[in-house]
Write an enzyme that holds these catalytic residues in place. Structure first.
Site, mmCIF file in Angstrom:
data_model
loop_
_atom_site.group_PDB
_atom_site.id
_atom_site.type_symbol
_atom_site.label_atom_id
_atom_site.label_comp_id
_atom_site.label_asym_id
_atom_site.label_seq_id
_atom_site.Cartn_x
_atom_site.Cartn_y
_atom_site.Cartn_z
ATOM 1 N N TYR A 12 -6.540 -3.206 -6.864
ATOM 2 C CA TYR A 12 -6.883 -3.401 -5.456
ATOM 3 C C TYR A 12 -5.679 -3.994 -4.737
ATOM 4 O O TYR A 12 -5.291 -5.146 -4.954
ATOM 5 C CB TYR A 12 -8.081 -4.337 -5.302
ATOM 6 C CG TYR A 12 -9.392 -3.802 -5.848
ATOM 7 C CD1 TYR A 12 -9.545 -2.453 -6.191
ATOM 8 C CD2 TYR A 12 -10.480 -4.641 -6.022
ATOM 9 C CE1 TYR A 12 -10.746 -1.974 -6.697
ATOM 10 C CE2 TYR A 12 -11.691 -4.169 -6.518
ATOM 11 C CZ TYR A 12 -11.811 -2.834 -6.850
ATOM 12 O OH TYR A 12 -13.003 -2.371 -7.348
ATOM 13 N N SER A 54 -20.643 -0.230 -3.594
ATOM 14 C CA SER A 54 -20.846 0.512 -2.340
ATOM 15 C C SER A 54 -22.325 0.733 -2.031
ATOM 16 O O SER A 54 -22.740 1.837 -1.659
ATOM 17 C CB SER A 54 -20.116 1.863 -2.386
ATOM 18 O OG SER A 54 -18.731 1.685 -2.469
ATOM 19 N N GLY A 81 -10.337 10.610 2.911
ATOM 20 C CA GLY A 81 -10.270 11.676 1.911
ATOM 21 C C GLY A 81 -11.595 11.992 1.244
ATOM 22 O O GLY A 81 -11.639 12.753 0.273
#
Length: 327
Positions: free
Chosen positions: A56, A200, A225
């Site tokens: 990250y 998520s 993307g």
């Protein structure tokens, strides 16, 4: 906050954890001080499980955590990951040497001598999971990690892994618009005593009170993307998302709170892992742990967002290379 076990026999943690990928610009610019304030307030509200990774921000998320851990380490169940290289020719490396180097670098960046939960971020397909587990068990025997986690794996991989040693947690994307774990991973985790850490759960922000606008995605925003946000799919997805947001509003709740509550209602071994650098967003996420959805509300959600409703796959071609396919 509602508490849940982080794996069979593992520590009790808040049912909502804090992911740190957003703190280093994955979805747009991030402010260091704002991120640190978010961590501090989350901790005071009962979030004691912080999740990061060595990739990250190419280590910057772990470096940011280091300043926070200096004064709060004893209150935090800390998770990090290894196994992704960011080398396009060899994107995943589960060799003992690579994992050792990654672990030592993470410990140094975060200023700690022990990581409570250490994940294999992606399984290198050519390397037997049994070999990888032996490496992780050595780290555990040395006292450098407390428990083992696996990320984006198939149920069969988990079964092979637990034959070698215990796995405390499996991370998979799981939300109202990414429901693949229901086809095996959720059940395999329950059968093998592992927590399902659902990353998520707010659907890359689509269940936030203010939905994202793909036309405004900046440079470096991962969502640019992702096919579900492209010009063909997003308008179709938006129709159902707006209906869901209206339903939440009709119940005087935010869509994020309802989305988190839905995830937590699926099974008692699930921990929600949203990521946000803004405390106002995390307050809505944490509200989800306080809600108990009625059967009527669950039925209404299913009518608006049935399994498979989303247009487009969750990942594009490049990002699809790592997660294991099992259905």
């Amino acid at each position: 906050m509602l508490q849940r076990h982080l794996g069979q026999g593992g520590p009790m943690v808040g049912a909502v954890a804090l992911g740190t990928m957003n703190f280093v610009g994955a979805y747009g610019p991030a402010d260091r001080d704002e991120s640190l304030r978010c961590m501090a307030e989350c901790l005071e509200m009962g979030v004691n499980h912080f999740d990061t990774s060595n990739v990250y921000g190419m280590g910057k998320a772990e470096e940011l955590l280091a300043s926070f851990l200096k004064t709060h380490r004893d209150r935090i169940v800390l998770a990090s990951k290894c196994g992704i290289t960011r080398n396009p020719d060899h994107p995943f490396d589960n060799s003992a040497r690579h994992m050792r180097d990654a672990l030592e670098a993470s410990l140094t960046r975060m200023g700690v001598d022990h990581i409570d939960l250490y994940y294999l971020h992606r399984h290198e397909a050519e390397r037997p999971i049994e070999e990888v587990m032996q490496t992780l068990l050595r780290f555990k025997d040395e006292g450098k990690i407390g428990a083992i986690g696996l990320s984006e794996i198939a149920p069969a991989t988990l079964e092979r892994a637990v034959a070698v040693g215990p796995v405390a947690a499996v991370q998979s994307e799981y939300s109202l618009w990414s429901r693949q774990p229901e086809l095996g991973v959720m059940q395999a985790c329950q059968a093998n005593g592992a927590a399902l850490v659902a990353f998520s759960p707010v659907g890359r922000g689509v269940f936030a009170r203010r939905m994202p606008d793909p036309a405004r995605f900046g440079a470096g925003d991962l969502r640019a993307g992702m096919p579900r946000f492209d010009a063909d799919n997003w308008p179709r997805n938006l129709i159902r998302l707006q209906r869901f947001a209206q339903m939440a509003q009709d119940h005087d709740e935010s869509p994020a709170s309802f989305a988190i509550a839905w995830v937590l209602a699926r099974a008692r071994h699930i921990i929600a892992l949203p990521g946000s650098r803004r405390i106002e967003h995390m307050r809505e996420n944490l509200r989800g742990a306080e809600l108990t959805l009625t059967q009527a509300q669950l039925d209404e959600i299913d009518a608006i967002l049935p399994p498979g409703w989303a247009h487009g796959p969750r990942y594009g071609e490049n990002m699809s290379r790592g997660p294991e396919v099992y259905c």
